[in-house]
Design an enzyme around this catalytic site. Structure first.
Site, PDB file in Angstrom:
ATOM      1  N   ARG A  33       0.416   4.080  19.102  1.00 34.15           N
ATOM      2  CA  ARG A  33       1.356   4.873  19.887  1.00 34.15           C
ATOM      3  C   ARG A  33       1.532   4.168  21.222  1.00 34.15           C
ATOM      4  O   ARG A  33       0.544   3.832  21.889  1.00 34.15           O
ATOM      5  CB  ARG A  33       0.802   6.280  20.105  1.00 34.15           C
ATOM      6  CG  ARG A  33       1.772   7.253  20.708  1.00 34.15           C
ATOM      7  CD  ARG A  33       1.425   8.701  20.314  1.00 34.15           C
ATOM      8  NE  ARG A  33       0.026   8.931  20.010  1.00 34.15           N
ATOM      9  CZ  ARG A  33      -0.900   9.299  20.904  1.00 34.15           C
ATOM     10  NH1 ARG A  33      -0.577   9.460  22.175  1.00 34.15           N
ATOM     11  NH2 ARG A  33      -2.151   9.503  20.549  1.00 34.15           N
ATOM     12  N   LYS A  63       3.137  -7.759  12.033  1.00 33.94           N
ATOM     13  CA  LYS A  63       2.360  -7.865  10.791  1.00 33.94           C
ATOM     14  C   LYS A  63       2.511  -9.250  10.157  1.00 33.94           C
ATOM     15  O   LYS A  63       3.620  -9.711   9.909  1.00 33.94           O
ATOM     16  CB  LYS A  63       2.805  -6.765   9.815  1.00 33.94           C
ATOM     17  CG  LYS A  63       1.963  -6.716   8.551  1.00 33.94           C
ATOM     18  CD  LYS A  63       2.014  -5.344   7.894  1.00 33.94           C
ATOM     19  CE  LYS A  63       1.445  -5.406   6.488  1.00 33.94           C
ATOM     20  NZ  LYS A  63       1.228  -4.110   5.876  1.00 33.94           N
ATOM     21  N   ARG A 106       0.837  -1.192   0.000  1.00 34.93           N
ATOM     22  CA  ARG A 106       0.000   0.000   0.000  1.00 34.93           C
ATOM     23  C   ARG A 106       0.875   1.245   0.000  1.00 34.93           C
ATOM     24  O   ARG A 106       2.017   1.210   0.391  1.00 34.93           O
ATOM     25  CB  ARG A 106      -0.911   0.031   1.232  1.00 34.93           C
ATOM     26  CG  ARG A 106      -2.060  -0.974   1.147  1.00 34.93           C
ATOM     27  CD  ARG A 106      -2.939  -0.929   2.385  1.00 34.93           C
ATOM     28  NE  ARG A 106      -3.509   0.392   2.582  1.00 34.93           N
ATOM     29  CZ  ARG A 106      -3.211   1.195   3.606  1.00 34.93           C
ATOM     30  NH1 ARG A 106      -2.365   0.822   4.539  1.00 34.93           N
ATOM     31  NH2 ARG A 106      -3.766   2.378   3.704  1.00 34.93           N
TER      32      ARG A 106
HETATM   33  C1  BTN Z   1       0.346  -3.867   2.327  1.00 32.36           C
HETATM   34  O1  BTN Z   1       1.107  -2.925   2.062  1.00 32.36           O
HETATM   35  O2  BTN Z   1       0.149  -4.232   3.486  1.00 32.36           O
HETATM   36  C2  BTN Z   1      -0.345  -4.623   1.208  1.00 32.36           C
HETATM   37  C3  BTN Z   1       0.508  -5.749   0.681  1.00 32.36           C
HETATM   38  C4  BTN Z   1      -0.132  -6.536  -0.443  1.00 32.36           C
HETATM   39  C5  BTN Z   1       0.844  -7.541  -1.019  1.00 32.36           C
HETATM   40  C6  BTN Z   1       0.195  -8.459  -2.011  1.00 32.36           C
HETATM   41  S1  BTN Z   1       1.236  -9.824  -2.451  1.00 32.36           S
HETATM   42  C7  BTN Z   1       0.152 -10.272  -3.725  1.00 32.36           C
HETATM   43  C8  BTN Z   1      -0.337  -8.985  -4.365  1.00 32.36           C
HETATM   44  N1  BTN Z   1       0.569  -8.573  -5.423  1.00 32.36           N
HETATM   45  C9  BTN Z   1       1.207  -7.439  -5.112  1.00 32.36           C
HETATM   46  O3  BTN Z   1       2.065  -6.893  -5.837  1.00 32.36           O
HETATM   47  N2  BTN Z   1       0.807  -6.988  -3.912  1.00 32.36           N
HETATM   48  C10 BTN Z   1      -0.215  -7.846  -3.343  1.00 32.36           C
END
Ligand code: BTN
Length: 325
Positions: free
Chosen positions: A322, A189, A124
């Site tokens: 936080r 995470k 993201r």
């Molecule tokens: C985040 O930033 O938390 C979201 C991550 C999403 C990763 C997945 S892996 C499969 C799909 N292909 C990508 O390039 N990204 C998503």
């Protein structure tokens, strides 16, 4: 022999997690030991955790269950299997999301895509998603909407609930959800969701739902924040094919429910798994930095933040916990 085929067969030989000497591998594949070494170097550069012990040979850090269309399809109920127009598997591609966004399937086609490795995995907010070979699940599903569904901004939250249900199905309970759409376990995470859209809202559009779930990351992987994986949370390495099938099943069901009823059927479950509920958080909505106490999500998926000036609704952004002083 074509080198892609050699690489496939090398992976099949090493998949058992046992030691194999360079010589044995070379003779099984009918290539030189030097060629074996080169393939292993290349796979190592993609993040495959290969160990070399002088006198014993090579072995993977852990056995590798290869992604398999047959295994995934076998685990799907017929109604879900029929809903899938295609199930694409790759060894190494740029990004499973990018792959699906670039396709031109007919209207209504639901397509799933998985890869062992992503060269340019997307997170993201323009971040990179670290995607070592064979370690994790990199999964995307392309879903057509005839028109923009109600509560569209909450779609990522519903997807988080679907991923949580899929994890529960394979025996991983107590996964928490962090607004807007991270999966957490024990404060670290475990995975994330990235939605990308094409089309002409409010008319027909297509959403590519991307989900990354850490399964068995090489221990020294740096992703820039605290991470965990299913190996640490369950003490074993669950089947990635079973997880993929569970994700497909729960996503298809969830997207159908969302199409008809929006976020309402998911909100209670989301709130019950809310990592930030009642916690002090820093939030950005892209323009402003805000501090307050997280008070759950509204019916449209907005984060409700209690601030000295009253409740603020954050429709899109990022939140960080936080630590209490
Ligand atoms: C985040 O930033 O938390 C979201 C991550 C999403 C990763 C997945 S892996 C499969 C799909 N292909 C990508 O390039 N990204 C998503």
């Amino acid at each position: 022999m074509h080198s892609d085929t050699t690489r496939q067969r090398l992976l099949d030989l090493l998949a058992d997690g046992q030691f194999h000497s360079g010589e044995a591998l070379g003779s099984a594949l009918q290539v030189s030991r030097g060629a074996v070494w080169k393939h292993l170097q290349a796979l190592g550069a993609l993040g495959l955790d290969v160990h070399r012990v002088p006198g014993r040979g090579y072995r993977l850090a852990r056995p590798l269950e290869r992604l398999s269309e047959a295994r995934i399809r076998q685990a799907l109920a017929p109604a879900i299997d029929h809903r899938l127009h295609a199930l694409l598997l790759f060894d190494s591609i740029d990004s499973t999301n990018a792959q699906l966004l670039a396709r031109k399937d007919g209207p209504g086609a639901v397509v799933a895509c998985l890869a062992e490795h992503q060269q340019a995995g997307r997170g993201r907010r323009g971040r990179n998603w670290v995607s070592p070979f064979g370690a994790n699940l990199y999964f995307s599903l392309s879903w057509p909407f005839a028109s923009l569904p109600p509560d569209f901004p909450a779609l990522g939250l519903a997807v988080g609930v679907a991923a949580r249900r899929a994890l529960a199905d394979i025996g991983v309970s107590h996964v928490q959800l962090k607004w807007p759409n991270d999966l957490y376990f024990n404060g670290a995470k475990l995975g994330g969701v990235l939605l990308e859209m094409r089309g002409e809202p409010p008319g027909a559009c297509r959403v590519v739902v991307g989900i990354g779930i850490n399964v068995a990351m090489p221990r020294d992987t740096d992703v820039g924040q605290a991470w965990t994986d299913l190996e640490q949370t369950t003490g074993g390495v669950p089947s990635r094919n079973a997880l993929a099938a569970a994700l497909i099943t729960h996503l298809v069901e969830a997207l159908e429910a969302f199409e008809n009823d929006g976020f309402a059927p998911f909100r209670g479950e989301w709130q019950a798994a809310d990592l930030l509920a009642g916690e002090p958080v820093d939030v950005t909505d892209g323009r402003e930095q805000l501090q307050g106490t997280a008070r759950g999500v509204a019916a449209d998926g907005a984060l409700e933040l209690e601030t000295p000036g009253g409740i603020r609704r954050i429709v899109a952004g990022d939140a960080t916990l936080r630590r209490r002083a």
